[in-house]
Design a protein around this motif. Sequence first.
Motif, PDB file in Angstrom:
ATOM      1  N   GLY A 313       0.843  -1.232   0.059  1.00  0.00           N
ATOM      2  CA  GLY A 313       0.033  -0.044  -0.076  1.00  0.00           C
ATOM      3  C   GLY A 313       0.958   1.375  -0.064  1.00  0.00           C
ATOM      4  O   GLY A 313       0.260   2.182  -0.610  1.00  0.00           O
ATOM      5  N   CYS A 317       0.830   3.849  -2.994  1.00  0.00           N
ATOM      6  CA  CYS A 317      -0.217   4.898  -2.794  1.00  0.00           C
ATOM      7  C   CYS A 317      -0.274   6.044  -3.571  1.00  0.00           C
ATOM      8  O   CYS A 317      -1.265   6.548  -3.474  1.00  0.00           O
ATOM      9  CB  CYS A 317       0.092   5.532  -1.285  1.00  0.00           C
ATOM     10  SG  CYS A 317       1.695   6.470  -1.460  1.00  0.00           S
ATOM     11  N   TRP A 325      -7.797   5.083  -1.445  1.00  0.00           N
ATOM     12  CA  TRP A 325      -7.310   3.832  -0.709  1.00  0.00           C
ATOM     13  C   TRP A 325      -8.144   3.920   0.666  1.00  0.00           C
ATOM     14  O   TRP A 325      -8.420   2.711   1.093  1.00  0.00           O
ATOM     15  CB  TRP A 325      -5.654   3.913  -0.311  1.00  0.00           C
ATOM     16  CG  TRP A 325      -4.691   3.668  -1.374  1.00  0.00           C
ATOM     17  CD1 TRP A 325      -4.245   4.570  -2.219  1.00  0.00           C
ATOM     18  CD2 TRP A 325      -4.193   2.496  -1.949  1.00  0.00           C
ATOM     19  NE1 TRP A 325      -3.554   3.993  -3.330  1.00  0.00           N
ATOM     20  CE2 TRP A 325      -3.304   2.444  -2.963  1.00  0.00           C
ATOM     21  CE3 TRP A 325      -4.440   1.185  -1.074  1.00  0.00           C
ATOM     22  CZ2 TRP A 325      -2.698   1.456  -3.395  1.00  0.00           C
ATOM     23  CZ3 TRP A 325      -3.629   0.041  -1.745  1.00  0.00           C
ATOM     24  CH2 TRP A 325      -2.687   0.103  -2.704  1.00  0.00           C
ATOM     25  N   PRO A 362      -2.930  -2.606   3.520  1.00  0.00           N
ATOM     26  CA  PRO A 362      -2.129  -1.712   2.687  1.00  0.00           C
ATOM     27  C   PRO A 362      -2.771  -0.343   2.381  1.00  0.00           C
ATOM     28  O   PRO A 362      -2.656   0.697   1.923  1.00  0.00           O
ATOM     29  CB  PRO A 362      -2.526  -2.086   1.239  1.00  0.00           C
ATOM     30  CG  PRO A 362      -3.735  -3.311   1.293  1.00  0.00           C
ATOM     31  CD  PRO A 362      -3.536  -3.521   2.607  1.00  0.00           C
ATOM     32  N   THR A 363      -4.218  -0.118   3.488  1.00  0.00           N
ATOM     33  CA  THR A 363      -5.041   0.984   3.303  1.00  0.00           C
ATOM     34  C   THR A 363      -4.943   1.870   4.521  1.00  0.00           C
ATOM     35  O   THR A 363      -4.270   2.729   4.635  1.00  0.00           O
ATOM     36  CB  THR A 363      -6.547   0.402   2.945  1.00  0.00           C
ATOM     37  OG1 THR A 363      -7.033  -0.538   4.044  1.00  0.00           O
ATOM     38  CG2 THR A 363      -6.388   0.052   1.721  1.00  0.00           C
ATOM     39  N   GLN A 367      -1.886   4.669   5.206  1.00  0.00           N
ATOM     40  CA  GLN A 367      -2.557   5.775   4.728  1.00  0.00           C
ATOM     41  C   GLN A 367      -2.567   7.033   5.630  1.00  0.00           C
ATOM     42  O   GLN A 367      -2.350   8.007   5.336  1.00  0.00           O
ATOM     43  CB  GLN A 367      -3.714   5.624   3.668  1.00  0.00           C
ATOM     44  CG  GLN A 367      -3.606   4.504   2.860  1.00  0.00           C
ATOM     45  CD  GLN A 367      -2.485   4.873   1.614  1.00  0.00           C
ATOM     46  OE1 GLN A 367      -2.376   6.117   1.559  1.00  0.00           O
ATOM     47  NE2 GLN A 367      -1.799   3.965   1.104  1.00  0.00           N
TER      48      GLN A 367
END
Length: 484
Positions: A313, A317, A325, A362-363, A367
């Motif tokens: 991620g 990104c 995301w 990954p989110t 983030q």
Amino acid sequence: MPTKINPNLVLWGVRMGFMSYGWDAGVLGGVLQTSAFQSAMKAPDTTTTAMIVASFLLASWLGCCMAASPWSDRIGRRVWVMMGAVVQIIGTIISASAYSTGQLIAGRVLIGVGNGFVVSTGPVYIAETTGRVTQRGPLVGILMGFACTGTACAYWIDFGFTYAKGQVVWRFPVAMQIIFSFLAIVLTYPNADSPRWYYLHGRDEEGKLVLRQIYSEASDAERVASEIQTELKQEVGEKLRFSDFFIDRSETKAATRIRDGVILVGVAYLMGINMIFYYMTTIFQVYIGLAPTTASVCSGAATTLLAIGAFFGSIFCEKGGRRKWLLWGSALQSVFMIAFVGLLAAGTKAAMLFGWILVFSPTWAPQPYIYISETMPLRHRHTGVGLGMSAQWLMAFLTVYAGPIGFERVGWKIWLWFAVFNVLGFPYVYFFLRESRGRPLERMNELYNEKLAVGSASEIGGEGSEGTGSVKETEKEEVVAEKV
């Protein structure tokens, strides 16, 4: 203070600090049920165990608050990272030598305070010393990948030491955290501070010197220096007022940006990740019903999956932007978490937890770090990021302390709490967050007030969404953003 900077050393110094954070997040989770730990701590009850684990989180909140205080910005990003690592080492020595719950908690409190110093200033240090806009997000996000790697390594080491005998089963894994903290100090020490920090404190010549080392082209260094000075002029006289956190009338919307970041990180850590991090083996063994060895292997596999996802991620990104995301993450996490709760209620061994980890990693893992490190105004960046990270630790403490007690009293229903916040993440991001991808740090003010624009809209790359005030992408903008 050194006047030379090597951005790669800065990166690895902070990364080792985050490895230390991840290690502590996972190391106790794999040894809590061992006979050696239970014997040394005299078989603590559920509430005492929760306090042993959660004391680190509450102390991390305290460390973040200290790093976010108005006077803290005088110290600089570099010193906070090193100071945090030193405090972590002292706390680790106390923890690894503990023969009572009181001593162990005291050691974990020190580790937590030091960790708060590192995680609240490390992302800022990297964001402010990264030369290219398109690299900023990935490099900051990858910090969470290293934290998850630390957790995964801790769980695998715990698993390996379950075959050992005596107190080494848990003391050696706990003591290994010193390695990462020591590396954080060694790698960070030779570097100068952030150029933005020098300009913020009127040390323009030192700031220029550092910028010339970050940018290979002298013209790029001069342009960024000019933009930093312009940003500081925009923020002159703007002070944080309590009322602005509700109705922000300031030009740069500093309070709005801090508030949005605090809520974003708070929601992320009410989704259940720390509950899973800290009690992974216990969840698999006690609540899902797996055999002890199988539970340890599943814990190692799950944390490894979390690390891989966080790196994925972070690296990608820039594709789609921060908001997409987060929106996709919240939507898919909600599906998996609701399914997990349903299967637990039906008494089934729930593999859905792996699906949730696969989406979260990954989110919502990297983030929020990226978002708060780049959207805060320069004059209040240390405060904004520090308060954002303090929200992480406060919410993490709440879930890690209350979670096992809730398990004991209401069983699977405690997971409904986490399911609610997985769902709430979607409307919050959709209605309140603005897309920050592709904007230089010195152009973030314009995202909240177009009147502050110092150049044409075509100079700024980044994805916009309707109603956010962002500038839509064009081919030309991508090229300019890449250069910056």
